[in-house]
Design a protein around this motif. Structure first.
Motif, mmCIF file in Angstrom:
data_model
loop_
_atom_site.group_PDB
_atom_site.id
_atom_site.type_symbol
_atom_site.label_atom_id
_atom_site.label_comp_id
_atom_site.label_asym_id
_atom_site.label_seq_id
_atom_site.Cartn_x
_atom_site.Cartn_y
_atom_site.Cartn_z
ATOM 1 N N GLN A 19 0.822 -1.210 0.000
ATOM 2 C CA GLN A 19 0.000 0.000 0.000
ATOM 3 C C GLN A 19 0.857 1.261 0.000
ATOM 4 O O GLN A 19 0.549 2.234 -0.693
ATOM 5 C CB GLN A 19 -0.930 -0.005 1.213
ATOM 6 C CG GLN A 19 -1.923 1.168 1.225
ATOM 7 C CD GLN A 19 -2.880 1.101 2.411
ATOM 8 O OE1 GLN A 19 -2.791 0.202 3.233
ATOM 9 N NE2 GLN A 19 -3.797 2.055 2.488
ATOM 10 N N GLN A 20 1.939 1.232 0.771
ATOM 11 C CA GLN A 20 2.827 2.396 0.823
ATOM 12 C C GLN A 20 3.473 2.646 -0.542
ATOM 13 O O GLN A 20 3.585 3.797 -0.984
ATOM 14 C CB GLN A 20 3.912 2.173 1.877
ATOM 15 C CG GLN A 20 4.778 3.400 2.112
ATOM 16 C CD GLN A 20 5.808 3.165 3.200
ATOM 17 O OE1 GLN A 20 6.562 2.199 3.152
ATOM 18 N NE2 GLN A 20 5.836 4.044 4.188
ATOM 19 N N VAL A 21 3.862 1.580 -1.215
ATOM 20 C CA VAL A 21 4.451 1.722 -2.552
ATOM 21 C C VAL A 21 3.449 2.353 -3.511
ATOM 22 O O VAL A 21 3.776 3.273 -4.274
ATOM 23 C CB VAL A 21 4.914 0.351 -3.097
ATOM 24 C CG1 VAL A 21 5.465 0.503 -4.511
ATOM 25 C CG2 VAL A 21 5.973 -0.255 -2.191
ATOM 26 N N HIS A 22 2.218 1.876 -3.448
ATOM 27 C CA HIS A 22 1.176 2.400 -4.347
ATOM 28 C C HIS A 22 0.902 3.872 -4.062
ATOM 29 O O HIS A 22 0.671 4.665 -4.997
ATOM 30 C CB HIS A 22 -0.109 1.585 -4.183
ATOM 31 C CG HIS A 22 -1.226 2.067 -5.059
ATOM 32 N ND1 HIS A 22 -1.222 1.895 -6.435
ATOM 33 C CD2 HIS A 22 -2.385 2.747 -4.757
ATOM 34 C CE1 HIS A 22 -2.316 2.444 -6.940
ATOM 35 N NE2 HIS A 22 -3.042 2.961 -5.948
ATOM 36 N N MET A 23 0.902 4.256 -2.783
ATOM 37 C CA MET A 23 0.661 5.656 -2.429
ATOM 38 C C MET A 23 1.796 6.552 -2.910
ATOM 39 O O MET A 23 1.556 7.666 -3.374
ATOM 40 C CB MET A 23 0.494 5.787 -0.913
ATOM 41 C CG MET A 23 -0.805 5.208 -0.375
ATOM 42 S SD MET A 23 -0.863 5.279 1.445
ATOM 43 C CE MET A 23 -0.705 7.043 1.720
#
Length: 397
Positions: A121-125
């Protein structure tokens, strides 16, 4: 502002304090095994401890730095795994690559052991536009004392491998871009790096990112070319190991990757020129030395000298006047291909030399057969004189 530090009672006025820390870091000679983040921590702890003890003077701070450094170096190493990706496709099964200090696994699938702890999720954000289909997942296994050392080592070893593979794909290649160019490197890094322990858990709450990441980077299909690139890697890596200058070439390959990962062609060009200076051991000598030692390898010296003089002029224009120039991409490719040939030459040259100083002296000799023959004859005459003198008299000492 007042600067404080947890576990210490002292406080500092922040005015000038950051500059003091920066200068102190440059003056202290740390062991090469100490990563930058640990250096910062050691400096902070030494200064605050000295302040708490009312011993804020250089001798006491120096002794604390050495003590903390020794404590760090005494720590045992353990295994870490850095999870990232590279811009290649066409990997049908997991590939293993051995570098001098790591084992790298490349796969089209994310490694299962680390799936629960990896922060997708952090990568996508952070990178919402990234296309994961353009990348293959990479796991880098290293042994290190701490998470900072592990990350530095893993990324260094990744760029050692990536540098050689990129040389294989970049060699004898050029291009002209219309619009914003992509990075020159065919194999670029994923922007997000996550460190994990052997059991799969995250080794640190932190993540590391690639400041040179560009969305313009393209993906390389290696389905047909991987085995050829791997053979090239094994041969060049073996030659580097055999010449006894692994650390030197590891730094060169890392700088090569950083130079060509950016979409800024002016930056790539300037970094390539700096790399050529390092390969020719120019140091504090002038550019004539860089050019003369580069020319020693090539047959068409007249044509190449013209090219190198133009490249030097463009470099000076960019540095001294801060000017950008439209031909930067073309000149970066020209310089890159010169560097490729010189790097191959240097690996063999170092292996035949007794020392770098001897090699530098040899490279400075005139590449002219008649002049070298004359120098050899003059040297032979001097040796004959020495032999004659020793046969006539007894030499003291």
């Amino acid at each position: 502002m007042i600067v404080t530090k947890k576990s210490f009672k002292s406080a500092f006025n922040s005015k000038g304090f950051d500059n003091y820390l920066m200068l102190l870091k440059e003056l202290v000679r740390f062991d090469s095994e100490v990563p930058d983040a640990v250096k910062e921590q050691i400096l902070h702890d030494a200064i605050w401890h000295a302040a708490d003890m009312e011993q804020l003077q250089s001798g006491y701070i120096g002794s604390q730095i050495k003590r903390l450094e020794a404590d760090y170096l005494a720590q045992a190493s353990k295994k870490y795994y850095l999870i990232t990706a590279v811009s290649i496709t066409g990997i049908k099964s997991k590939r293993l690559i051995k570098t001098p200090k790591s084992v790298i696994a490349i796969s089209r699938y994310f490694p299962k052991k680390f799936k629960q702890s990896y922060d997708f999720q952090q990568v996508h954000m952070m990178y919402p536009k990234i296309n994961q289909k353009c990348y293959s997942w990479v796991t880098i296994e290293v042994s290190a004392r701490c998470e900072h050392a592990a990350t530095e080592l893993a990324l260094e070893q990744l760029d050692y491998w990536r540098g050689i593979f990129n040389i294989f794909f970049n060699r004898n290649y050029t291009r002209t871009s219309f619009g914003k160019p992509a990075p020159i490197n065919k194999i670029t890094k994923y922007p997000y790096h996550s460190l994990h322990m052997e059991n799969g858990d995250k080794a640190s709450p932190f993540y590391w990112f690639d400041p040179n990441f560009s969305y313009e980077a393209s993906s390389l299909d290696v389905f047909k070319s991987y085995e050829s690139a791997k053979s090239f890697y094994i041969k060049l890596s073996s030659d580097i190991e055999g010449c006894g200058s692994r650390n030197f070439f590891t730094e060169i390959l890392n700088r090569y990757c950083v130079s060509l990962d950016t979409a800024n062609m002016n930056s790539s060009f300037l970094a390539m020129w700096s790399l050529l200076e390092s390969l020719t051991f120019t140091g504090k000598e002038n550019y004539d030395v860089t050019i003369a030692r580069t020319l020693i390898l090539f047959k068409d010296k007249f044509h190449l000298r013209l090219e190198l003089d133009i490249l030097r002029m463009k470099r000076n224009m960019a540095i001294h006047n801060g000017q950008q120039f439209e031909e930067a991409e073309k000149y970066a490719y020209l310089l890159m291909n010169i560097i490729h040939e010189y790097l191959f030459f240097l690996v063999g040259a170092i292996s035949k030399s007794n020392s770098i100083e001897q090699l530098k002296s040899a490279l400075d000799l005139p590449p002219d057969r008649a002049k070298l023959l004359k120098a050899r004859q003059e040297l032979g005459d001097e040796i004959e004189k020495l032999d004659l003198l020793e046969s006539l008299i007894k030499i003291d000492g």
